[in-house]
Design a protein around this motif. Sequence first.
Motif, PDB file in Angstrom:
ATOM      1  N   UNK A 231     -60.419  37.847  44.765  1.00 49.65           N
ATOM      2  CA  UNK A 231     -61.197  38.455  45.718  1.00 49.65           C
ATOM      3  C   UNK A 231     -62.414  37.692  46.348  1.00 49.65           C
ATOM      4  N   UNK A 232     -63.024  36.841  45.487  1.00 49.02           N
ATOM      5  CA  UNK A 232     -64.070  35.989  45.739  1.00 49.02           C
ATOM      6  C   UNK A 232     -63.716  34.786  46.690  1.00 49.02           C
TER       7      UNK A 232
ATOM      8  N   UNK B 263     -51.784  49.047  39.671  1.00 48.39           N
ATOM      9  CA  UNK B 263     -52.429  49.129  40.740  1.00 48.39           C
ATOM     10  C   UNK B 263     -52.665  48.083  41.781  1.00 48.39           C
ATOM     11  N   UNK B 264     -52.863  48.101  42.889  1.00 49.00           N
ATOM     12  CA  UNK B 264     -53.398  46.988  43.851  1.00 49.00           C
ATOM     13  C   UNK B 264     -54.555  47.443  44.721  1.00 49.00           C
ATOM     14  N   UNK B 265     -55.237  46.427  44.726  1.00 52.21           N
ATOM     15  CA  UNK B 265     -56.338  46.842  45.523  1.00 52.21           C
ATOM     16  C   UNK B 265     -56.215  46.020  46.860  1.00 52.21           C
ATOM     17  N   UNK B 266     -56.850  46.621  47.884  1.00 53.26           N
ATOM     18  CA  UNK B 266     -56.647  46.084  49.332  1.00 53.26           C
ATOM     19  C   UNK B 266     -57.581  46.431  50.280  1.00 53.26           C
TER      20      UNK B 266
ATOM     21  N   UNK C  62     -59.661  49.607  49.044  1.00 51.34           N
ATOM     22  CA  UNK C  62     -58.606  50.735  48.832  1.00 51.34           C
ATOM     23  C   UNK C  62     -57.827  50.525  47.605  1.00 51.34           C
ATOM     24  N   UNK C  63     -57.229  51.365  47.141  1.00 49.84           N
ATOM     25  CA  UNK C  63     -56.469  51.223  45.839  1.00 49.84           C
ATOM     26  C   UNK C  63     -54.805  51.938  45.890  1.00 49.84           C
TER      27      UNK C  63
ATOM     28  N   UNK D  83     -53.917  39.769  48.987  1.00 50.94           N
ATOM     29  CA  UNK D  83     -52.554  40.781  48.823  1.00 50.94           C
ATOM     30  C   UNK D  83     -52.194  40.846  47.511  1.00 50.94           C
ATOM     31  N   UNK D  84     -52.896  39.829  46.604  1.00 48.47           N
ATOM     32  CA  UNK D  84     -52.588  39.735  45.298  1.00 48.47           C
ATOM     33  C   UNK D  84     -53.359  40.334  44.376  1.00 48.47           C
ATOM     34  N   UNK D  85     -54.297  41.025  44.835  1.00 51.49           N
ATOM     35  CA  UNK D  85     -55.111  42.035  43.943  1.00 51.49           C
ATOM     36  C   UNK D  85     -54.760  42.936  43.043  1.00 51.49           C
ATOM     37  N   UNK D  86     -53.854  42.603  41.999  1.00 50.80           N
ATOM     38  CA  UNK D  86     -52.754  43.691  41.392  1.00 50.80           C
ATOM     39  C   UNK D  86     -53.065  43.334  40.057  1.00 50.80           C
TER      40      UNK D  86
END
Length: 263
Positions: free
Chosen positions: A113-114, A142-145, A152-153, A120-123
Amino acid sequence: MSFTHKYRDLGHLIMVNGFNKTDHKGETKMLPAQTMVIDDLERKRFPMNTLRFNPINAAIREYDALTKGINDERLITEYKLDNIWGTWLKDNKLKVDYFKNWKESSDYIINKFNKDNYSRKLYHNQFTFDSGAALSCCWDSFQLLKIDNKLNIIFKLISTDYWLGLPADVATASIILLNYCSVLGQNPGKIYLQFGDVHIYKKHWQNMNTFLNDEIKYDSPLFLLYNQTDMMSFKSEDLRLDIYQYNKRKYDNTLISSIEDNK
């Protein structure tokens, strides 16, 4: 529309359109491949059903234990999680090192994220092939977006018990999203739930008929999460909710725990 409205609408859909299936726990009404979008956190509300009792404290303790690497019988008892994790013990320990799994995943997500807020790979994947599942629980990943400056999750559940499990699963998804938002300095957005299936056991059908006819009087409660320094620092007391007095399936107008008292 509050989580309580959406939760009840899903229950009505299951009771009307669900097909009967029998498993090792008994007869159920079940619907496959369902979704639910929850925007309570975006509205500064914690998604909690206000028509019946919620296992919110157990969900908070479970998340606290997960981030502390609790995996032996003594500490599981201390965290009052015997009825949740007790059945997964082997030789007085849990089968998987949850803390290692969680820490490696959260470190990866934060670093990713940083570098790119809109990656799209915050998984996170909870499933492990060597033992079946890191937790033999309803959710597996879960995936963060980030969308429109909000985090969002997308929360994937293999299978969930509507009456007993779903409110706790939503609480878990909420705490995970809030924790990441606090650490990353982001505003919470929506929770996108994706169900492999959602079901209601026959022993709860009578309760469902009463529940579906109850009047929804209250919105989801306000919440306060104290700032988190990292994904391992969460403590149960860090999350404060405006909890209404529970009385005969309903919440009355009297606050018994207010976030205003804990600031």
